[in-house]
Enzyme design. Structure first.
Site: not given
Ligand SMILES: Nc1ncnc2c1ncn2[C@@H]1O[C@H](COP(=O)(O)OP(=O)(O)O)[C@@H](O)[C@H]1O
Ligand SMILES: C[C@@](O)(CCOP(=O)(O)O)CC(=O)O
Ligand SMILES: [Mg+2]
Length: 449
Positions: A166, A220
Site C-alpha cells: 500500500s 512504510d
C-alpha cells in the site's frame, strides 16, 4: 479552494509528458504496531517494487478520461470521464479544510470523501475502493486541472502481505502525479513551490496511506520514499549501519490480511487492557533499542559475529512472542516459525500480521542447501518464499523521452506494445510470474529525472 469546478487542462497538449515511477516495498525487522504508538521501528526497503506508469491520453480520444488500470487488485480497470470528475470536484474542493489545500498535503476529510461518492459507488471489490479513493484524492488535489491520463500500477510485491504494497503504491502514485504536475505547463499546482520534492512525495503518500490504512505510522511510506535500512521514529529516519548486510528469507503465507483491521484490533485490545498492552508496546521499544545496540557493538568490534547472531535470534523470538500476545499472529505464521525452527532458523511476523509474511533471519554462513530445504518445506505448506535484498533505493522517477510529441511514430507503437505488456504481466500471487516482467523493456523509453 477553487470556488467553482476546475478548468480542465487542454486535453491533448503536445508537451504532455509520461512518467514512470517505481517505489520499493519494505520489511520491518522490529517494531511493527508499536510504531503506531510513536515507538521506534527498524525497517528497510526491499528489492521488490511497485511501478506506476502515467501516460497522457493520446490525441483524438474522446471523451477525455482518467483511466485507471490496477491489474494487481482484481484486474481492475476504471474509467472516469473528466466531466464527471469535474462535476463532483466542486464539493470535494469545498470540503478540503484549508483555503490553500492544494499548497500542502491534505488529509481526505469525510466531507471530501462524501463528495466523491457518486463516482465511487459502483466499485466491485472491497480492496479496490481504498486504492481508487486514495488515487482520486491525490489526483484531484495535486492536479486540479484534471489532465486526461492513462495510469497503470503494477507491483512485484504480494498485495496485502505485510511488505508495504500500500505504501509503495501510495509513493509511486504521489511521485508520478507530482512529477506530471510540475512538468505540465497547463497544470498549476503546489509542485512549483520550493519544498524538498522527496518530502512532498512522502507527505502525499502518507495521506494516501491514511485513506487505505486509517491510522498509519508513516514508517512504510518513509522507507518507500527514501529507501535504505533505517530506524524510523516519529517521522524521522536514522540510518542503521549493518542492517543491510544481513540476509533474510521472506515467506508469504498467502493468508490475506488487512492492515487497517489489524491496527484497529490492536487498538481495541489496548483500550480494553491498557496496563497489559502498554507494557507489551514498551517491550517492543526495548527490543528495538537492544537491536540498535547489537548493530553498534558489531560495528565497534566489541561482540563476535556469533554473539550478534544469538542476540538477533533471541530478539526475533521475543518480538514475535510479543506480537502474538497483542493478538496479531496467525496459525500460518506459527507454521512458518515451526518449519524454520526445525532447520535452526528464527522467524517472526513482519508487517501487520494476521496472515501475510514472516521474516526468517539467515545468519552469515547459512548454506544454500539449508535455504532450499526450508523453502521447499514452506512451499509444500502452500507458502511462497522470497529471497530479496534489503536497503536498496527509494522512489525513482523517470520521464519519457519525446515520444509524446508524435515525431517518432515507430517508437510510439513500441511504447504502446510495452504498455500492453506492462499491464498484462502475470500477478505475483498467481505463482505464475512477478519479478519485473514487462518492466525491463521500458528502460529504453525513459530517462532519469
Ligand atoms: N499494486 C496495487 N494496485 C492497487 N492497489 C494496491 C496495490 N498495492 C496495494 N494496494 C492497495 O493497498 C491495499 C493493501 O494494503 P495493506 O493491507 O496495507 O497491505 P500491505 O501489507 O501490502 O501494505 C490493497 O487492498 C489495495 O487497496
Ligand atoms: C502494523 C504497521 O506497523 C505496519 C503495517 O505494514 P503492512 O501494511 O502490513 O505492510 C502499521 C503502521 O506502521 O502503520
Ligand atoms: Mg500497507
Amino acid at each position: 479552494m477553487p470556488p467553482h469546478p476546475p478548468r480542465l487542462a487542454s486535453p491533448h497538449a503536445s508537451h504532455a509528458s509520461s512518467v514512470l515511477v517505481s517505489a520499493p516495498g519494505k520489511v520491518i525487522l522490529f517494531g511493527e504496531h508499536a510504531v503506531v504508538y510513536n515507538k521506534p521501528a527498524i525497517a528497510a526497503s526491499l528489492g521488490l517494487r511497485s511501478y506506476a506508469w502515467f501516460r497522457a491520453q493520446p490525441a483524438g480520444v474522446s471523451p477525455s478520461l482518467l483511466r485507471l488500470n490496477l491489474p494487481d487488485i482484481h484486474r481492475t480497470t476504471i474509467e472516469f470521464p473528466l466531466v464527471q470528475l469535474a462535476a463532483v470536484s466542486r464539493e470535494y474542493y469545498y470540503a478540503l479544510d484549508a483555503s490553500d489545500a492544494m499548497l500542502r498535503p491534505s488529509v481526505l476529510l469525510p466531507d471530501a470523501e462524501r463528495a466523491l461518492e457518486p463516482v465511487l459507488s459502483e466499485l466491485p471489490h472491497s480492496a479496490v475502493r481504498p486504492a481508487v479513493l486514495a488515487f482520486l484524492h491525490l489526483f484531484l488535489a495535486i492536479c486540479p486541472k484534471l489532465p486526461a491520463l492513462n495510469v497503470c500500477v503494477r507491483s512485484e510485491l504480494p498485495v496485502g502481505a505485510g511488505l508495504g504494497s500500500s505504501a509503495s503504491f501510495s509513493v509511486a502514485v504521489a511521485a508520478g502525479l507530482l512529477a506530471l504536475a510540475s512538468s505540465h505547463p497547463d497544470i498549476d499546482s503546489e509542485a512549483k513551490e520550493e519544498v524538498d520534492p522527496a518530502w512532498r512525495v512522502n507527505q502525499w503518500a502518507f495521506m494516501a496511506e491514511k485513506v487505505i490504512h486509517g491510522n498509519p505510522s508513516g514508517v512504510d511510506n518513509s522507507l518507500a520514499t527514501y529507501g535504505g535500512a533505517k530506524i524510523y521514529s516519529k517521522g524521522q529516519l536514522e540510518s542503521l549501519n549493518g542492517f543491510s548486510s544481513l540476509r533474510f528469507l521472506l515467506t508469504d503465507t498467502c493468508v490475506p490480511k488487512n492492515t487497517k483491521r489489524q491496527v484497529e484490533m490492536v487498538r481495541t485490545r489496548k483500550m480494553r487492557f491498557p496496563s497489559v498492552m502498554d507494557l507489551l508496546i514498551d517491550s517492543v521499544e526495548n527490543i528495538v533499542k537492544e537491536c540498535k545496540a547489537v548493530f553498534r557493538d558489531i560495528a565497534q568490534g566489541t561482540i563476535s559475529q556469533a554473539e550478534m547472531v544469538s542476540s538477533m535470534e533471541a530478539l526475533i523470538e521475543m518480538n514475535h512472542g510479543v506480537m502474538a500476545a497483542c493478538g496479531v499472529s496467525h496459525p500460518s505464521l506459527e507454521t512458518v516459525r515451526l518449519v524454520t525452527a526445525s532447520h535452526g532458523l528464527q522467524s517472526k511476523l513482519t508487517g501487520a500480521g494476521g496472515g501475510g509474511c514472516a521474516l526468517t533471519f539467515l545468519p552469515p554462513g547459512t548454506t544454500r542447501e539449508t535455504i532450499s530445504a526450508v523453502a521447499t518445506q514452506l512451499s509444500a505448506n502452500g507458502f511462497k518464499c522470497y529471497e530479496t535484498e534489503v536497503g536498496g533505493s527509494g522512489v525513482e522517477v523517470r520521464t519519457q523521452r519525446s515520444v509524446d510529441s508524435g515525431n517518432e511514430e515507430g517508437e510510439q507503437v513500441a511504447v504502446l506494445a510495452a504498455w500492453e505488456e506492462f499491464a498484462a504481466r502475470p500477478l505475483v500471487r498467481d505463482g505464475s510470474g512477478g519479478g519485473g516482467g514487462g518492466v525491463d523493456g521500458l528502460n529504453a523509453y525513459f530517462e532519469s529525472s
